[in-house]
Each structure stands twice: as C-alpha cells, then as structure tokens.
Scaffold this active site. Structure first.
Site, PDB file in Angstrom:
ATOM      1  N   ASP A   1      13.488   8.122  40.171  1.00 19.84           N
ATOM      2  CA  ASP A   1      13.731   7.950  41.428  1.00 19.84           C
ATOM      3  C   ASP A   1      14.903   9.229  41.762  1.00 19.84           C
ATOM      4  O   ASP A   1      15.555   9.588  40.713  1.00 19.84           O
ATOM      5  CB  ASP A   1      14.606   6.329  41.325  1.00 19.84           C
ATOM      6  CG  ASP A   1      14.981   6.200  42.885  1.00 19.84           C
ATOM      7  OD1 ASP A   1      14.483   6.834  43.866  1.00 19.84           O
ATOM      8  OD2 ASP A   1      15.781   5.442  43.141  1.00 19.84           O
TER       9      ASP A   1
ATOM     10  N   HIS B   1       9.781  16.117  45.400  1.00 18.24           N
ATOM     11  CA  HIS B   1       8.817  15.800  44.629  1.00 18.24           C
ATOM     12  C   HIS B   1       8.269  16.833  43.558  1.00 18.24           C
ATOM     13  O   HIS B   1       7.978  16.777  42.548  1.00 18.24           O
ATOM     14  CB  HIS B   1       7.833  15.237  45.218  1.00 18.24           C
ATOM     15  CG  HIS B   1       8.162  14.107  46.013  1.00 18.24           C
ATOM     16  ND1 HIS B   1       8.918  13.155  45.457  1.00 18.24           N
ATOM     17  CD2 HIS B   1       8.017  13.748  47.593  1.00 18.24           C
ATOM     18  CE1 HIS B   1       9.315  12.185  46.526  1.00 18.24           C
ATOM     19  NE2 HIS B   1       8.762  12.408  47.516  1.00 18.24           N
TER      20      HIS B   1
ATOM     21  N   LEU C   1      -0.480  10.565  22.545  1.00 20.25           N
ATOM     22  CA  LEU C   1       0.431   9.685  23.357  1.00 20.25           C
ATOM     23  C   LEU C   1      -0.415   9.403  24.665  1.00 20.25           C
ATOM     24  O   LEU C   1      -1.330  10.186  25.131  1.00 20.25           O
ATOM     25  CB  LEU C   1       1.372  10.943  24.322  1.00 20.25           C
ATOM     26  CG  LEU C   1       2.321  10.190  25.538  1.00 20.25           C
ATOM     27  CD1 LEU C   1       3.460   9.399  24.802  1.00 20.25           C
ATOM     28  CD2 LEU C   1       2.744  11.337  26.481  1.00 20.25           C
TER      29      LEU C   1
HETATM   30  C1  FPP Z   1      11.086   8.727  43.981  1.00 20.43           C
HETATM   31  O1  FPP Z   1      11.957   9.627  44.544  1.00 20.43           O
HETATM   32  C2  FPP Z   1       9.945   9.460  43.382  1.00 20.43           C
HETATM   33  C3  FPP Z   1       8.683   9.213  44.208  1.00 20.43           C
HETATM   34  C4  FPP Z   1       8.332   8.211  45.010  1.00 20.43           C
HETATM   35  C5  FPP Z   1       7.431  10.122  43.532  1.00 20.43           C
HETATM   36  C6  FPP Z   1       7.371  10.553  42.166  1.00 20.43           C
HETATM   37  C7  FPP Z   1       6.715  11.981  42.164  1.00 20.43           C
HETATM   38  C8  FPP Z   1       6.813  13.001  41.262  1.00 20.43           C
HETATM   39  C9  FPP Z   1       7.871  12.919  40.133  1.00 20.43           C
HETATM   40  C10 FPP Z   1       5.802  13.896  41.316  1.00 20.43           C
HETATM   41  C11 FPP Z   1       5.034  14.323  40.070  1.00 20.43           C
HETATM   42  C12 FPP Z   1       4.663  13.135  39.441  1.00 20.43           C
HETATM   43  C13 FPP Z   1       3.532  13.094  38.528  1.00 20.43           C
HETATM   44  C14 FPP Z   1       3.400  11.907  37.833  1.00 20.43           C
HETATM   45  C15 FPP Z   1       2.438  14.185  38.187  1.00 20.43           C
HETATM   46  P1  FPP Z   1      12.532   9.328  46.035  1.00 20.43           P
HETATM   47  O2  FPP Z   1      11.601   9.891  47.106  1.00 20.43           O
HETATM   48  O3  FPP Z   1      12.448   7.885  46.139  1.00 20.43           O
HETATM   49  O4  FPP Z   1      13.909   9.458  46.003  1.00 20.43           O
HETATM   50  P2  FPP Z   1      14.961   9.119  46.759  1.00 20.43           P
HETATM   51  O5  FPP Z   1      15.197   7.668  46.638  1.00 20.43           O
HETATM   52  O6  FPP Z   1      16.185   9.932  46.590  1.00 20.43           O
HETATM   53  O7  FPP Z   1      14.631   9.193  48.377  1.00 20.43           O
END
Ligand code: FPP
Length: 239
Positions: free
Chosen positions: A19, A36, A130
C-alpha cells in the site's frame, strides 16, 4: 560464531499488502501511475530479499476486486504495467527458480494480461525455489463465497456429506488450496486494516505494519520485518 537461527524464525509464507503507491506519487508531485511504476522496483527487491532469506512462498496483493472501481486510466495503467512486468521478468524467473502463481478472479483480467500470465504460470510451474503468488482481482469474501457455492453444488449432487465438512475441506475449495497459510502478513504505509485479504488464511499469521510507503520499501525494510517476526512468540492459541 553466530548462533544459527531455528528454521521457524524464517516464515515459510509471507503475504504483503503493498500500500501507499498513490501517496508516494502525491508526495513527489507525480501522477498516481508513477507510484505504481516505482512500486514495481520494490516488488523486485522484495522478491530477491525473500529468496535470500529462504522464504518459500510470497503472496503479493497486487489488485483487489475493489480496485476495478478506480478511474479507468489507472486500471488500464496497472494492467499494462502488470503485463509488462510478467513479460519482461519471465526469463529472470526461470533463471532464479521462481514459480509464478495467481489467486483471484483471473477471468476478470483483460485477455492480453491473462495470456501473458498463463504462459508464465505454465513455463515456471516446475520451479521450486520461491512460489510467487500474485493476488489479482482478489477479494477474500468473493473467494469464500465461490468456495461455498462449489461446496453447495457437491452437497446437492450427493457427493459431499455436510457432516463431513472439515476446515481442510473448506480450505481445499479456496484459491490457495495446496499452499500453506501465511505465517507473516506485512502491510506498508501504516493503515491498520486487512482490506479483504486472505481472511481465512491469515487466522494465525503474525501482523506487521510499517509506515514506509510501498515504493520506498526495500531489501533492508524486508529484513527488518523478518527480524521482528523472529522475535515473536507464536502460540497458536496455546500457552
Ligand atoms: C496500492 O497503493 C497498490 C496497488 C493497488 C497496486 C500494486 C501494484 C504494484 C506495486 C505494481 C507492480 C506489481 C506487480 C506485482 C508486478 P495505492 O494506490 O492504494 O496507494 P494509496 O493508498 O497511497 O493511494
């Protein structure tokens, strides 16, 4: 001589709620998608760190069923990112002995992402160092609902005696069937909630919440989390 840690000091299965990408982007005056993209680097670091520590299963909450409600541009960006990561990292996964798996409603994903995923899952299925499990279009309640529907069908067909339903029976209908439950749940960016993530499977998991935003979470942060885990006294309801 350094004292060797007992095997249980290393969690066999680590699950992570990644997050804070959006907040990271905001902090750096960048569009959300840049957050992201920055988060992708953390994924790489953490996968490497997990292998270095001898973690056997790593589950990452990459996209929830609720995330479909985000602006179309962000959803499309995330799907594109995901597709790119899988394609670009496939060789590396093979080299490193990583088996890619998913949990969630794969049928919801765009076809191009699904194809890339299916190929990577197939090509890495014999790897044993893994298991990297991506939670995609995942929601714990929908997982349990689908499991109950399947179970109900078996009962209705006379193939399953309701009196014989055990915890293991229910577990065998979940997306995670055959995988050990997470021992350790990490959540970045400080929120004290589980957000519909592996509700059945985290029953006995140790929880670790760090204020660090996911794109800032690196190898050192992962090692710190594992050190915290090693100091926990897991009793599973006993004394
Ligand atoms: C949460 O942050 C994150 C996500 C919804 C997406 C996670 C994706 C990645 C880390 C990209 C690459 C992933 C892989 C597995 C290849 P948020 O957008 O909810 O953050 P916020 O709460 O600060 O708005």
């Amino acid at each position: 001589m350094a004292k060797e840690k007992p095997a249980s000091a290393i969690p066999q299965h680590v699950a992570i709620i990644m997050d804070g990408n959006g907040r990271w982007a905001q902090k750096h005056h960048l569009p959300r998608l840049s957050g992201h993209e920055a988060g992708r680097k953390s994924v790489k670091q953490v996968v490497q760190a997990a292998m270095d520590h001898g973690v056997r299963y790593l589950t990452l909450y990459a996209f929830s069923v609720e995330n479909w409600q985000r602006p179309r541009e962000e959803v499309q960006g995330l799907m594109g990112l995901l597709r790119g990561v899988i394609r670009e990292e496939l060789r590396e996964m093979g080299k490193e002995g990583i088996r890619l798996r998913t949990i969630g409603r794969q049928q919801d994903l765009p076809e191009a992402v699904r194809e890339e995923l299916e190929r990577a899952i197939e090509e890495t299925k014999a790897n044993t160092r893994l298991d990297l499990i991506l939670a995609l279009s995942y929601g714990s309640r929908v997982e349990i609902t689908e499991a109950m529907q399947a179970l109900g069908r078996e009962v209705k067909a006379g193939k399953l005696d309701p009196e014989k339903i055990r915890e293991e029976t229910i577990a065998s209908y979940l997306y995670t069937h055959g995988m050990p439950d997470p021992d350790f749940l990490i959540r970045t960016s400080g929120e004290m909630r589980v957000s519909n993530f592996m509700l059945w499977q985290i029953s006995y998991a140790e929880i670790y919440v760090t204020p660090v935003l996911w794109p800032d979470f690196g190898k050192k942060d992962f090692s710190d989390a594992l050190a915290d885990y090693a100091g926990r006294d897991r009793r599973f309801g006993g004394v």
